[in-house]
Design an enzyme around this catalytic site. Structure first.
Site, mmCIF file in Angstrom:
data_model
loop_
_atom_site.group_PDB
_atom_site.id
_atom_site.type_symbol
_atom_site.label_atom_id
_atom_site.label_comp_id
_atom_site.label_asym_id
_atom_site.label_seq_id
_atom_site.Cartn_x
_atom_site.Cartn_y
_atom_site.Cartn_z
ATOM 1 N N ASP A 70 0.849 -1.187 0.000
ATOM 2 C CA ASP A 70 0.000 0.000 0.000
ATOM 3 C C ASP A 70 0.887 1.241 0.000
ATOM 4 O O ASP A 70 1.149 1.835 -1.035
ATOM 5 C CB ASP A 70 -0.923 -0.082 1.226
ATOM 6 N N THR B 24 5.443 -1.594 5.285
ATOM 7 C CA THR B 24 5.567 -2.968 5.766
ATOM 8 C C THR B 24 6.686 -3.697 5.036
ATOM 9 O O THR B 24 7.557 -4.293 5.673
ATOM 10 C CB THR B 24 4.229 -3.716 5.584
HETATM 11 P P1 5GP Z 1 1.872 -0.650 3.705
HETATM 12 O O1 5GP Z 1 2.814 -0.798 4.843
HETATM 13 O O2 5GP Z 1 2.455 -1.033 2.378
HETATM 14 O O3 5GP Z 1 1.259 0.723 3.653
HETATM 15 O O4 5GP Z 1 0.643 -1.587 4.017
HETATM 16 C C1 5GP Z 1 0.671 -2.924 3.735
HETATM 17 C C2 5GP Z 1 -0.248 -3.696 4.651
HETATM 18 O O5 5GP Z 1 -1.449 -2.985 4.947
HETATM 19 C C3 5GP Z 1 -0.667 -4.966 3.949
HETATM 20 O O6 5GP Z 1 0.208 -6.019 4.249
HETATM 21 C C4 5GP Z 1 -2.072 -5.183 4.477
HETATM 22 O O7 5GP Z 1 -2.005 -5.923 5.669
HETATM 23 C C5 5GP Z 1 -2.595 -3.797 4.795
HETATM 24 N N1 5GP Z 1 -3.405 -3.245 3.698
HETATM 25 C C6 5GP Z 1 -3.139 -2.156 2.940
HETATM 26 N N2 5GP Z 1 -4.115 -1.929 2.046
HETATM 27 C C7 5GP Z 1 -5.031 -2.900 2.224
HETATM 28 C C8 5GP Z 1 -6.287 -3.197 1.585
HETATM 29 O O8 5GP Z 1 -6.781 -2.546 0.649
HETATM 30 N N3 5GP Z 1 -6.947 -4.297 2.060
HETATM 31 C C9 5GP Z 1 -6.469 -5.057 3.080
HETATM 32 N N4 5GP Z 1 -7.207 -6.097 3.457
HETATM 33 N N5 5GP Z 1 -5.287 -4.802 3.707
HETATM 34 C C10 5GP Z 1 -4.585 -3.728 3.285
#
Ligand code: 5GP
Ligand code: MG
Length: 195
Positions: free
Chosen positions: A96, A100
C-alpha cells in the site's frame, strides 16, 4: 462488493509470476508475511514447484502496522526460520504505502540474508514504480480497500476465492455467489503442472 480479480485471473497471474521468478532464481528460502499472504503463498508455491524452483525452507513473519494513537508504528514478529547467508524470497499480499515491505526487508537483511527478493500480488498505483517489489502482480488503480483471497477487513473475508473492493454500503452482504471455479477441472489450455 465488487469483484476486482476473479479466481481464474489470480491463478493465472500466480503462474505467470512463478515463471518470472524461476527465470531469475533457482530457489530460495521463502518467507510469507502474515496473515494476508497465506492464500497467495499456497498457490504461488505450487506454481513454483511446477517450474522447478527449489524451496530451501519456508517461514512466516508477522507484520502489523498499528495506525492510530501510536501513529503508524510497524511491528515485526520473530522469524521462524534461519535466513543467515541465504537468498530469500518474500511473499506479500498487498503493498500500500510500502512501509511494511520496507520494514520486512530491513529485518531480513539485519538477520543476515544475502539477497532479499519480493513478490507481491497487489500494488497500489502510487508504489508500482518505486522499486520496492521485484515480481509484481496486479496494479490497483485507486485507493479502494480490497478484501478476499487472504485479505481481510477486521478478520473477515479472507476465505473469498477472489479479490473484491468493498463499497461502504455493501459491507454486510459480501459473499461468494456459489459460482467459483474451485475444484473444477483445470482447462487443458492452461497447461497444468508438467511434473
Ligand atoms: P503498507 O505498509 O504497504 O502501507 O501496508 C501494507 C499492509 O497494509 C498490507 O500487508 C495489508 O495488511 C494492509 N493493507 C493495505 N491496504 C489494504 C487493503 O486494501 N486491504 C487489506 N485487506 N489490507 C490492506
Ligand atoms: Mg500483508
Amino acid at each position: 462488493m465488487k469483484e476486482l480479480f476473479s479466481e481464474v485471473e489470480i491463478l493465472s497471474q500466480a503462474e505467470h509470476l512463478a515463471g518470472q521468478i524461476r527465470a531469475r532464481m533457482d530457489g530460495a528460502v521463502v518467507i510469507g508475511v502474515l496473515k494476508g499472504s497465506f492464500v497467495f503463498l499456497a498457490d504461488l508455491l505450487r506454481d513454483l514447484g511446477c517450474v522447478g524452483f527449489v524451496v530451501e525452507d519456508l517461514g512466516f513473519v508477522r507484520a502489523k502496522r498499528y495506525r492510530g494513537v501510536s501513529g503508524g508504528e510497524l511491528r515485526i514478529g520473530r522469524l521462524d526460520v534461519d535466513v543467515r547467508d541465504k537468498v530469500v524470497l518474500v511473499i506479500e499480499d498487498i503493498v500500500d504505502r510500502g512501509e511494511t515491505i520496507r520494514g520486512v526487508k530491513e529485518e531480513l537483511k539485519a538477520l543476515g540474508a544475502v539477497e532479499v527478493w519480493v513478490c507481491a500480488l497487489l500494488l497500489r498505483h502510487s508504489v508500482w514504480d518505486k522499486g520496492l517489489v521485484d515480481f509484481r502482480g496486479f496494479r490497483l488503480t485507486d485507493d479502494k480497500f480490497v478484501v478476499g483471497y487472504g485479505l481481510d477487513l477486521d478478520g473477515k473475508y479472507r476465505e473469498l476465492p477472489f479479490i473484491a473492493t468493498l463499497e461502504k454500503e455493501g459491507l454486510s452482504d459480501v459473499q461468494a455467489d456459489g459460482d467459483c471455479p474451485r475444484n473444477r477441472e483445470i482447462p487443458a489450455e492452461s497447461g497444468g503442472c508438467a511434473l
